[in-house]
Design a protein around this motif. Structure first.
Motif, PDB file in Angstrom:
ATOM      1  N   UNK A  52      -3.908  -3.167 -12.029  1.00 44.71           N
ATOM      2  CA  UNK A  52      -3.691  -2.649 -10.526  1.00 44.71           C
ATOM      3  C   UNK A  52      -3.407  -3.536  -9.524  1.00 44.71           C
ATOM      4  N   UNK A  53      -3.752  -4.894  -9.702  1.00 46.48           N
ATOM      5  CA  UNK A  53      -3.575  -6.077  -8.524  1.00 46.48           C
ATOM      6  C   UNK A  53      -2.057  -6.507  -8.610  1.00 46.48           C
ATOM      7  N   UNK A  54      -1.372  -6.268  -9.677  1.00 48.52           N
ATOM      8  CA  UNK A  54      -0.023  -6.497  -9.524  1.00 48.52           C
ATOM      9  C   UNK A  54       0.851  -5.385  -9.511  1.00 48.52           C
ATOM     10  N   UNK A  55       0.372  -4.163  -9.028  1.00 47.84           N
ATOM     11  CA  UNK A  55       1.059  -3.058  -8.943  1.00 47.84           C
ATOM     12  C   UNK A  55       1.635  -2.814  -7.762  1.00 47.84           C
ATOM     13  N   UNK A  56       2.398  -1.970  -7.522  1.00 52.91           N
ATOM     14  CA  UNK A  56       3.179  -1.657  -6.267  1.00 52.91           C
ATOM     15  C   UNK A  56       2.401  -0.861  -5.577  1.00 52.91           C
ATOM     16  N   UNK A  57       1.314  -0.093  -5.982  1.00 56.77           N
ATOM     17  CA  UNK A  57       0.216   0.810  -5.517  1.00 56.77           C
ATOM     18  C   UNK A  57      -0.648   0.040  -4.822  1.00 56.77           C
ATOM     19  N   UNK A  58      -0.943  -1.202  -5.256  1.00 50.82           N
ATOM     20  CA  UNK A  58      -2.130  -2.091  -4.371  1.00 50.82           C
ATOM     21  C   UNK A  58      -1.411  -2.413  -3.383  1.00 50.82           C
ATOM     22  N   UNK A  59      -0.203  -2.801  -3.161  1.00 45.80           N
ATOM     23  CA  UNK A  59       0.497  -3.324  -2.180  1.00 45.80           C
ATOM     24  C   UNK A  59       0.691  -2.089  -1.096  1.00 45.80           C
ATOM     25  N   UNK A  60       1.129  -1.317  -1.494  1.00 47.41           N
ATOM     26  CA  UNK A  60       1.327  -0.143  -0.581  1.00 47.41           C
ATOM     27  C   UNK A  60      -0.017   0.508   0.348  1.00 47.41           C
ATOM     28  N   UNK A  61      -1.110   0.246  -0.390  1.00 49.74           N
ATOM     29  CA  UNK A  61      -2.132   0.533   0.418  1.00 49.74           C
ATOM     30  C   UNK A  61      -2.531  -0.407   1.445  1.00 49.74           C
ATOM     31  N   UNK A  62      -1.896  -1.651   1.555  1.00 50.56           N
ATOM     32  CA  UNK A  62      -2.109  -2.583   2.778  1.00 50.56           C
ATOM     33  C   UNK A  62      -1.076  -2.542   3.777  1.00 50.56           C
TER      34      UNK A  62
END
Length: 694
Positions: A52-62
């Protein structure tokens, strides 16, 4: 055994079975693909992401949070800073001033064409100082509105703790202000003193991280402090969702591959046997559908693709998976029949010859060839060569009279020509008010009239061009915020593509470019539709419309959106039938825009009232809803183009919906207006009532 195989290989039953397999595989692959897109929200990289921490989803949250914070501390800073004019964009101000200077040149008596440009501009600054100040005031007001909206946006983030400062101004949703306090969370991002610290360490390897860090790199590192942390409950929920989506997307990918293999093999076999009765059969057998011209066939295929996309768009992204099979299967069936027709013509070597364009040009060529071969052109040439000398011989005895009449006629024509020539010179020099006066009737008189008409057209064109230039300036000013983010991304990724050698990263950059360009296309499409509606270049067919039935049926079609938005619709209408005089297609397009506006901006869980009133000679249709956003702008501003109720510019809309609706209603002879009362938003359509004698 071989004989039986030959009997069944090209039989009609075999062709029908293989045809059904092709349709099944195509529909299955497309449905699995759509399902994958829905589950991953268009992020197909989720299949290859390790955690999860290397996913686009994680970046999109912040990403959106950091974007808001960087705009606040970088561009707007504080209300006091904005009121002093510190946030004014110099380029936008320059455009405003240039527009005013153009108005000064055309309208002001103070403009002196004999003075230099520098002197005129100095005079302009004195005469238009109030207008320039008003322009700055409007820009300050817009920036102030944007500043407060950004602050409101910060209030919606749950599960994220943040602190941002530029040394003077602070924005936070927590009492925590120290690095150490934010480092107690299971995941955090700390930017301070030219340094950044990100935890957990896997995030550093996230290839999408520059979407966050890139925004912060544009700020002053000496004064910028940004802390962002993720709570444990928030992370647990997001990691669980990410894992579920990854498993579902991976399974669907396997389905897509399996269906594609089946599709390729079955289609190749079908293409091999179509049009023939056996492997030894050299003749291609055609049916009624094969009479359709191949170029029209291709147009129909492209049209069905567009129609398929339009239908999926209409049902909505959330319902696309459920509706993909009933929508795709019949369209794919019709499309495959047309494609197989092209395959038959390819086998028969008539792919080009059996086109409408080829038939037209071939028949035209044959016609010209036959006319030439018939000698009719030669006959006309002979008559002309022989007839002219005969005419001269016949009138030779009255030559003095003829030459005198010719001289007088020539003098009048030369005089008319000189008047036209002088008039054209004056018009060419810019005197668009000059009229060419030529007496009598004839070619020169008609030419003078045509030139005068052209002059009138030029005057209108110049006025229209000036208006168009002001509209362009307004467009640039109002949509600059909308296009800045995707355009900046496109420029950045194009620059990266020039330097990038890694094919995988090139593919990733191209995907980002595709997404951003599609966002720009949405805005441009809305602009074209608004221009077409406001220009009146749309055919109108007025007819009797049962407005109650239209509204009821329309709400049924958008029932999925109503349920998704958690809105309750209440319709009030008279007991007797109410008929409008309107164009049903344009009227529903206007109502659809208003409903779309309600779905975007209405408060979740609230009621929407639709009132239908018979006012005598007119029918009044009113939509009322409670806005989810504070309506701190007037109804007049909302009716302007490019205005949005929330002004956040994070939605997919362009701010043209109300403008398009108003233009379409006016085209039908109706009136459109809106009212704002606190958080209550009202849209009103007033149309002529349809009477039996209409």
């Amino acid at each position: 055994m071989d004989t039986k195989l030959k009997n069944y290989s090209h039989s009609i039953i075999t062709k029908i079975i293989v045809f059904a397999i092709v349709i099944t595989c195509f529909t299955g692959a497309l449905t699995a693909f759509v399902h994958t897109a829905i589950l991953s929200d268009g992020n197909f990289e989720i299949i290859s992401e390790d955690n999860y921490f290397q996913s686009r989803a994680y970046v999109q949250e912040g990403e959106s949070l950091v974007s808001n914070l960087t705009q606040l501390i970088g561009d707007y800073k504080s209300e006091k800073y904005i009121l002093k004019g510190g946030s004014i964009d110099e380029e936008e101000l320059r455009i405003e001033v240039e527009d005013l200077y153009s108005d000064f040149q055309l309208q002001s008596k103070s403009y002196n064409p004999n003075l230099s440009e520098e002197e005129n501009y100095k005079k302009f600054k004195e005469v238009y100082k109030d207008e320039i100040a008003q322009a700055k005031g409007r820009m300050i007001k817009n920036d102030l509105r944007e500043f407060h909206l950004l602050k409101q946006n910060l209030e919606v983030y749950e599960g994220l703790v943040y602190y941002a400062s530029n040394g003077t101004n602070v924005f936070t949703n927590s009492t925590k202000k120290e690095q150490g306090q934010f480092k107690t969370y299971p995941s955090y991002m700390v930017f301070e003193d030219y340094k950044r610290e990100i935890f957990p360490k896997e995030v550093e390897g996230n290839k999408h991280l520059d979407q966050v860090t890139g925004q912060i790199d544009e700020l002053d590192p000496e004064t910028t402090v940004i802390y962002v942390a993720f709570t444990e409950e928030f992370l647990d929920l997001k990691i669980k969702e990410w894992k579920e989506d990854k498993v579902a997307a991976t399974n669907n990918l396997y389905k897509v591959v399996a269906f594609l293999v089946g599709l390729i093999l079955s289609f190749l076999y079908l293409a091999l046997i179509i049009g023939r009765k056996s492997f030894d059969d050299q003749e291609v057998h055609f049916h009624a559908v094969d009479r359709l011209y191949n170029d029209l066939n291709l147009v129909l295929c492209l049209g069905m693709i567009v129609f398929w996309g339009a239908l999926l768009s209409k049902v909505g992204f959330e319902n696309a998976y459920q509706m993909s099979i009933p929508i795709t299967a019949p369209i794919a069936t019709a499309g495959l029949i047309l494609i197989l027709s092209l395959v038959k013509h390819f086998k028969n070597r008539t792919l080009i010859k059996h086109t409408l364009l080829y038939s037209i040009f071939y028949k035209l060529f044959v016609f010209v060839k036959n006319v030439y071969a018939s000698g009719s052109v030669g006959v006309k040439t002979v008559l002309l060569v022989i007839g002219y000398p005969i005419l001269v011989v016949i009138t030779f005895f009255m030559f003095p009279v003829t030459i005198g009449a010719a001289a007088w006629f020539a003098f009048k024509k030369v005089k008319s020509f000189q008047a036209i020539q002088e008039g054209v010179e004056r018009i060419k020099d810019g005197d668009l008010r000059h009229r060419i006066d030529v007496e009598g009737e004839g070619e020169f008189e008609r030419l003078a009239g045509n030139i005068n008409s052209i002059t009138d057209g030029l005057k209108k064109s110049v006025d229209s061009e000036l208006k168009s230039e002001r509209l362009k300036t307004e467009l640039i000013t109002n949509v600059s915020h909308d296009i800045r983010t995707p355009l900046t991304s496109i420029i950045t990724y194009v620059d990266l593509l020039k330097k990038e050698k890694d094919p995988s990263k090139v593919e990733e950059y191209v995907e980002v470019l595709d997404q951003k360009s599609k966002r720009l296309k949405i805005l441009i499409d809305d602009l074209f539709e608004a221009a077409k509606a406001s220009s009146g270049d749309i055919p109108v067919q007025l007819e009797q419309i049962d407005i109650v039935s239209l509204i009821t049926q329309g709400l049924g079609e958008v029932n999925d959106k109503i349920e998704a938005s958690d809105l309750e619709f209440k319709i009030n209408y008279p007991e007797d039938k109410v008929y409008m005089k309107a164009d049903g297609r344009l009227l529903w397009r206007s109502i659809e825009n208003l409903l779309s506006n309600i779905f975007k901006y209405a408060l979740k869980g609230s009621r929407v009232y639709i009132d239908i009133e018979d006012t005598g000679n007119e029918v009044l249709l009113t939509f009322k809803n409670i806005s989810a956003y504070e309506l701190n702008i007037s109804a007049e501003e909302l009716m302007e183009r490019f205005k949005r109720g929330d002004e956040s510019r994070f939605s997919e809309g362009s701010g043209l919906g109300l403008s398009i609706a108003g233009s379409l209603i006016e085209l039908q002879g109706g009136k459109f207006s809106i009212q704002v009362d606190g958080d209550l938003f009202k849209s009103m359509i007033c149309m002529p009532k349809h009477h039996n004698n209409d």
